[in-house]
Design a protein around this motif. Structure first.
Motif, short mmCIF file in Angstrom:
data_model
loop_
_atom_site.label_atom_id
_atom_site.label_comp_id
_atom_site.label_asym_id
_atom_site.label_seq_id
_atom_site.Cartn_x
_atom_site.Cartn_y
_atom_site.Cartn_z
N TYR A 59 0.85 -1.19 0.00
CA TYR A 59 0.00 0.00 0.00
C TYR A 59 0.89 1.24 0.00
O TYR A 59 1.92 1.28 0.67
CB TYR A 59 -0.89 0.04 1.24
CG TYR A 59 -1.73 -1.20 1.44
CD1 TYR A 59 -1.27 -2.27 2.20
CD2 TYR A 59 -2.99 -1.30 0.85
CE1 TYR A 59 -2.03 -3.42 2.37
CE2 TYR A 59 -3.76 -2.44 1.03
CZ TYR A 59 -3.27 -3.49 1.77
OH TYR A 59 -4.03 -4.62 1.93
N VAL A 60 0.45 2.24 -0.71
CA VAL A 60 1.13 3.52 -0.59
C VAL A 60 0.68 4.18 0.71
O VAL A 60 -0.36 3.83 1.27
CB VAL A 60 0.85 4.43 -1.80
CG1 VAL A 60 1.39 3.80 -3.07
CG2 VAL A 60 -0.64 4.72 -1.94
N ASP A 61 1.46 5.14 1.16
CA ASP A 61 1.20 5.73 2.48
C ASP A 61 -0.18 6.36 2.58
O ASP A 61 -0.81 6.34 3.65
CB ASP A 61 2.26 6.78 2.79
CG ASP A 61 3.61 6.15 3.12
OD1 ASP A 61 4.62 6.87 3.11
OD2 ASP A 61 3.65 4.93 3.39
N SER A 62 -0.67 6.93 1.49
CA SER A 62 -1.93 7.67 1.55
C SER A 62 -3.13 6.77 1.84
O SER A 62 -4.18 7.26 2.26
CB SER A 62 -2.16 8.44 0.25
OG SER A 62 -2.18 7.56 -0.85
N VAL A 63 -3.01 5.47 1.62
CA VAL A 63 -4.13 4.56 1.86
C VAL A 63 -3.81 3.49 2.91
O VAL A 63 -4.72 2.74 3.32
CB VAL A 63 -4.61 3.87 0.56
CG1 VAL A 63 -4.91 4.91 -0.51
CG2 VAL A 63 -3.60 2.85 0.07
N LYS A 64 -2.58 3.43 3.33
CA LYS A 64 -2.17 2.41 4.30
C LYS A 64 -2.98 2.55 5.58
O LYS A 64 -3.15 3.65 6.10
CB LYS A 64 -0.68 2.54 4.58
CG LYS A 64 -0.06 1.37 5.30
CD LYS A 64 1.45 1.56 5.45
CE LYS A 64 2.15 1.63 4.11
NZ LYS A 64 3.62 1.80 4.25
N GLY A 65 -3.48 1.43 6.07
CA GLY A 65 -4.27 1.44 7.29
C GLY A 65 -5.75 1.68 7.06
O GLY A 65 -6.57 1.49 7.97
N ARG A 66 -6.11 2.09 5.85
CA ARG A 66 -7.53 2.33 5.53
C ARG A 66 -8.05 1.38 4.46
O ARG A 66 -9.22 1.01 4.48
CB ARG A 66 -7.72 3.77 5.07
CG ARG A 66 -7.32 4.83 6.09
CD ARG A 66 -7.71 6.23 5.62
NE ARG A 66 -7.03 6.62 4.39
CZ ARG A 66 -7.66 6.97 3.27
NH1 ARG A 66 -8.97 6.99 3.23
NH2 ARG A 66 -6.96 7.33 2.20
N PHE A 67 -7.18 1.02 3.54
CA PHE A 67 -7.57 0.15 2.42
C PHE A 67 -6.96 -1.23 2.63
O PHE A 67 -5.86 -1.37 3.16
CB PHE A 67 -7.08 0.72 1.09
CG PHE A 67 -7.75 1.99 0.65
CD1 PHE A 67 -8.63 2.69 1.46
CD2 PHE A 67 -7.51 2.48 -0.63
CE1 PHE A 67 -9.24 3.86 1.04
CE2 PHE A 67 -8.11 3.64 -1.08
CZ PHE A 67 -8.97 4.34 -0.24
N THR A 68 -7.69 -2.24 2.17
CA THR A 68 -7.20 -3.62 2.24
C THR A 68 -7.44 -4.32 0.91
O THR A 68 -8.58 -4.37 0.44
CB THR A 68 -7.90 -4.40 3.36
OG1 THR A 68 -7.73 -3.70 4.60
CG2 THR A 68 -7.31 -5.79 3.49
N ILE A 69 -6.38 -4.85 0.35
CA ILE A 69 -6.50 -5.60 -0.90
C ILE A 69 -6.53 -7.09 -0.58
O ILE A 69 -5.89 -7.54 0.37
CB ILE A 69 -5.33 -5.27 -1.86
CG1 ILE A 69 -5.59 -5.82 -3.26
CG2 ILE A 69 -4.00 -5.76 -1.30
CD1 ILE A 69 -4.57 -5.33 -4.31
N SER A 70 -7.33 -7.82 -1.34
CA SER A 70 -7.41 -9.26 -1.13
C SER A 70 -7.77 -9.92 -2.46
O SER A 70 -8.15 -9.24 -3.42
CB SER A 70 -8.44 -9.61 -0.06
OG SER A 70 -9.74 -9.19 -0.45
N ARG A 71 -7.63 -11.23 -2.47
CA ARG A 71 -7.96 -11.95 -3.70
C ARG A 71 -8.67 -13.25 -3.37
O ARG A 71 -8.42 -13.85 -2.32
CB ARG A 71 -6.70 -12.21 -4.52
CG ARG A 71 -5.66 -13.09 -3.83
CD ARG A 71 -4.34 -13.06 -4.58
NE ARG A 71 -4.49 -13.57 -5.93
CZ ARG A 71 -3.65 -13.27 -6.92
NH1 ARG A 71 -2.62 -12.47 -6.72
NH2 ARG A 71 -3.84 -13.79 -8.12
N ASP A 72 -9.55 -13.65 -4.25
CA ASP A 72 -10.23 -14.94 -4.14
C ASP A 72 -9.99 -15.64 -5.47
O ASP A 72 -10.70 -15.40 -6.46
CB ASP A 72 -11.73 -14.74 -3.87
CG ASP A 72 -12.46 -16.05 -3.66
OD1 ASP A 72 -11.95 -17.11 -4.07
OD2 ASP A 72 -13.56 -16.02 -3.08
N ASN A 73 -8.98 -16.49 -5.50
CA ASN A 73 -8.61 -17.14 -6.76
C ASN A 73 -9.71 -18.06 -7.27
O ASN A 73 -9.85 -18.25 -8.48
CB ASN A 73 -7.30 -17.90 -6.59
CG ASN A 73 -6.12 -16.97 -6.46
OD1 ASN A 73 -6.16 -15.81 -6.87
ND2 ASN A 73 -5.05 -17.47 -5.86
#
Length: 127
Positions: A59-73
């Protein structure tokens, strides 16, 4: 190869949205994915990515701690959970994919690095 981004909308400051990026025509397991955004009058920027191995996230600093990326293969889908949204998060959000490569280069999610792109989905944060 197609990527379909969805889930954008209008939300109040402090609210949440979950973006989805559905992949078709390829097996997502072997691809790293990135999320990018482009605000009005600004350049498109990479904000988060997830690698095809070990599911390592960035994550870039501007979104770190607020955004979460995930994947469902199993669903060939990548998500971006966005919490604590701010007006400055207003942008068109894009997902992109690259096969069998790390999702980032040093501390960047570079645009030119990614090979496949979806259309954007608008996120507007406003009261």
């Amino acid at each position: 190869v197609q990527l379909q981004a969805s889930g954008g909308g209008l939300v109040q400051p402090g609210g949440s949205l979950r973006l989805s990026c559905a992949a078709s025509g390829f097996t997502a397991d072997y691809y790293s994915f990135g999320w990018f955004r482009q605000a009005p009058g600004k350049q498109r920027e990479g904000i988060s990515c997830i690698s095809f191995t070990e599911d390592s996230e960035f994550y870039v600093d501007s979104v770190k701690g607020r955004f979460t990326i995930s994947r469902d293969n199993a669903k060939n889908t990548v998500y971006l959970q966005m919490d604590g949204l701010k007006p400055e998060d207003t942008a068109v959000y894009y997902c992109a994919a690259i096969p069998q490569s790390p999702c980032r280069v040093y501390d960047e999610v570079p645009l030119r690095y990614y090979q496949y792109w979806g259309q954007g989905t608008q996120v507007t944060v406003s009261s």
